[in-house]
Design a protein around this motif. Structure first.
Motif, PDB file in Angstrom:
ATOM      1  N   ASP A 166       1.083  -1.434   0.029  1.00 17.85           N
ATOM      2  CA  ASP A 166      -0.062   0.076  -0.041  1.00 17.85           C
ATOM      3  C   ASP A 166       0.926   1.047   0.042  1.00 17.85           C
ATOM      4  O   ASP A 166       0.677   2.059  -0.670  1.00 17.85           O
ATOM      5  N   LYS A 197       2.356   1.550  -3.203  1.00 18.35           N
ATOM      6  CA  LYS A 197       1.397   2.231  -4.185  1.00 18.35           C
ATOM      7  C   LYS A 197       0.895   3.725  -4.062  1.00 18.35           C
ATOM      8  O   LYS A 197       0.974   4.510  -5.155  1.00 18.35           O
ATOM      9  N   ASP A 198       0.908   4.218  -2.744  1.00 18.50           N
ATOM     10  CA  ASP A 198       0.890   5.569  -2.617  1.00 18.50           C
ATOM     11  C   ASP A 198       2.312   6.506  -3.029  1.00 18.50           C
ATOM     12  O   ASP A 198       1.886   7.425  -3.591  1.00 18.50           O
ATOM     13  N   LYS A 199       3.160   5.925  -3.010  1.00 18.24           N
ATOM     14  CA  LYS A 199       4.379   6.499  -3.552  1.00 18.24           C
ATOM     15  C   LYS A 199       4.286   6.712  -4.963  1.00 18.24           C
ATOM     16  O   LYS A 199       4.460   7.873  -5.491  1.00 18.24           O
ATOM     17  N   GLN A 226       1.775   6.744  -6.906  1.00 16.60           N
ATOM     18  CA  GLN A 226       0.436   7.452  -7.143  1.00 16.60           C
ATOM     19  C   GLN A 226       1.151   8.917  -7.098  1.00 16.60           C
ATOM     20  O   GLN A 226       0.740   9.892  -7.948  1.00 16.60           O
ATOM     21  N   LEU A 260       3.308   9.821  -9.923  1.00 16.19           N
ATOM     22  CA  LEU A 260       2.636   9.928 -11.282  1.00 16.19           C
ATOM     23  C   LEU A 260       1.726  11.557 -11.202  1.00 16.19           C
ATOM     24  O   LEU A 260       1.774  11.932 -12.374  1.00 16.19           O
ATOM     25  N   GLU A 261       1.307  11.763 -10.096  1.00 19.57           N
ATOM     26  CA  GLU A 261       0.832  13.236 -10.258  1.00 19.57           C
ATOM     27  C   GLU A 261       1.735  14.286 -10.201  1.00 19.57           C
ATOM     28  O   GLU A 261       1.658  15.272 -11.118  1.00 19.57           O
ATOM     29  N   LYS A 281       2.444  14.385 -13.903  1.00 19.95           N
ATOM     30  CA  LYS A 281       1.155  15.086 -14.702  1.00 19.95           C
ATOM     31  C   LYS A 281       1.499  16.566 -14.602  1.00 19.95           C
ATOM     32  O   LYS A 281       1.318  17.280 -15.797  1.00 19.95           O
TER      33      LYS A 281
END
Length: 311
Positions: free
Chosen positions: A263, A266-268, A270, A273-274, A277
């Protein structure tokens, strides 16, 4: 009878008839000739009887036995009368004839001289045990003796009450009989005591108690050993299950830790990825302004070059 090929004994079939029970009869064939004789057995009720064997070869100067079995019957014939019959056919055969060819030998087309002998069937009832009948008769007599006073009492109804004088005499007689009985019992006790004292074969109570069969003690020991073995096996199974439960708990803890780490990863991802962007959006805005400035410069330069070329 001497001219016959086979002598049959007995001359009739005797069966002991009992409902729902089979009965067998043994027949003996005797060949007194110097030739080989084949025989075949037929009956008027083939479904009711079983003949083993129904064909065979009797050697010279020898005997041959076959058994006839009456199948179990559910209904008894009236007066045990039976009309069933058996036919025994016999004929002389050459040496070396196989038993498989006997059925063809007795056919009508063979043209052989065949002797035939008919046997009747007689049924007899099973004999009764004399011991049981004697015992039953004694029991019946005893029961009759026991029930006779009851019957007399029932027939008389209310008993007549004797006069008081007779009652007193009866009581005296009863007391004397009672005394005699007590004297007899005391004498019997004394005789028993003397016989016990004189006898040397009687064992004391300790010996009687110690004469418990060793097999019983051994059986108890084996039962206790089996119980101990079962208890140890159950204990080992319980410990094995406890170890399995502990291993399962450890694996569950590891899986929860790995899930939490996943988890976090996964947060890292995300967050990264932000960020990518946002950076890509900023780069697009810069690229949109740069081509416009470049166009303006090119336009000015083209105007200058065109003006100079006209001069």
């Amino acid at each position: 009878m001497t001219s016959e090929l086979l002598e049959i004994h007995p001359q009739q079939l005797n069966f002991t008839f009992e409902l729902k029970k089979q009965s067998s009869c043994l027949i003996q064939l005797t060949n007194n000739t110097d030739q080989y004789v084949a025989f075949k057995v037929k009956t008027t009720s083939p479904k009711k009887y079983c003949v083993r064997p129904n064909t065979g070869i009797v050697k010279p100067k020898s005997t041959y036995d076959f058994t006839v079995t009456m199948q179990a019957q559910s209904v008894a014939p009236p007066d045990l009368m039976c009309k069933d019959k058996f036919l025994i056919q016999s004929t002389v055969i050459p040496l070396g004839t196989a038993e498989e060819d006997i059925s063809n030998i007795f056919s009508k087309e063979s043209g052989r001289d065949i002797e035939e002998k008919k046997l009747k069937v007689f049924l007899t009832s099973p004999p009764q045990s004399p011991v049981l009948t004697a015992i039953n008769g004694d029991l019946k007599q005893e029961m009759d003796h026991e029930t006779s006073p009851r019957k007399d009492k029932a027939c008389r109804g209310v008993e007549n009450i004797p006069p008081p004088q007779k009652v007193a005499e009866d009581l005296k007689g009863f007391e004397t009989a009672k005394d005699a009985l007590e004297l007899r019992s005391t004498t019997d006790v004394e005789r028993f005591k003397t016989s016990v004292d004189d006898s040397k074969e009687l064992t004391p109570a300790s010996n009687v108690q110690s004469s418990i069969p060793k097999d019983v003690q051994g059986l108890k020991c084996t039962k206790e050993m089996k119980l101990d073995d079962n208890f140890e096996k159950l204990k080992s199974k319980i410990s094995f299950m406890d170890s399995k439960l502990k291993e399962a708990e450890v694996t569950i803890v590891k899986l929860t830790q790995e899930r939490s780490m996943a988890d976090q990863e996964k947060d890292k991802l995300q967050g990264e990825l932000e960020a990518l962007k946002t950076n890509s959006a900023a780069g697009k805005t810069i690229q949109v302004g740069f081509p416009f400035f470049y166009v303006c410069v090119v336009a000015i330069m083209s105007l200058v070059i065109g003006y100079l070329s006209h001069l």
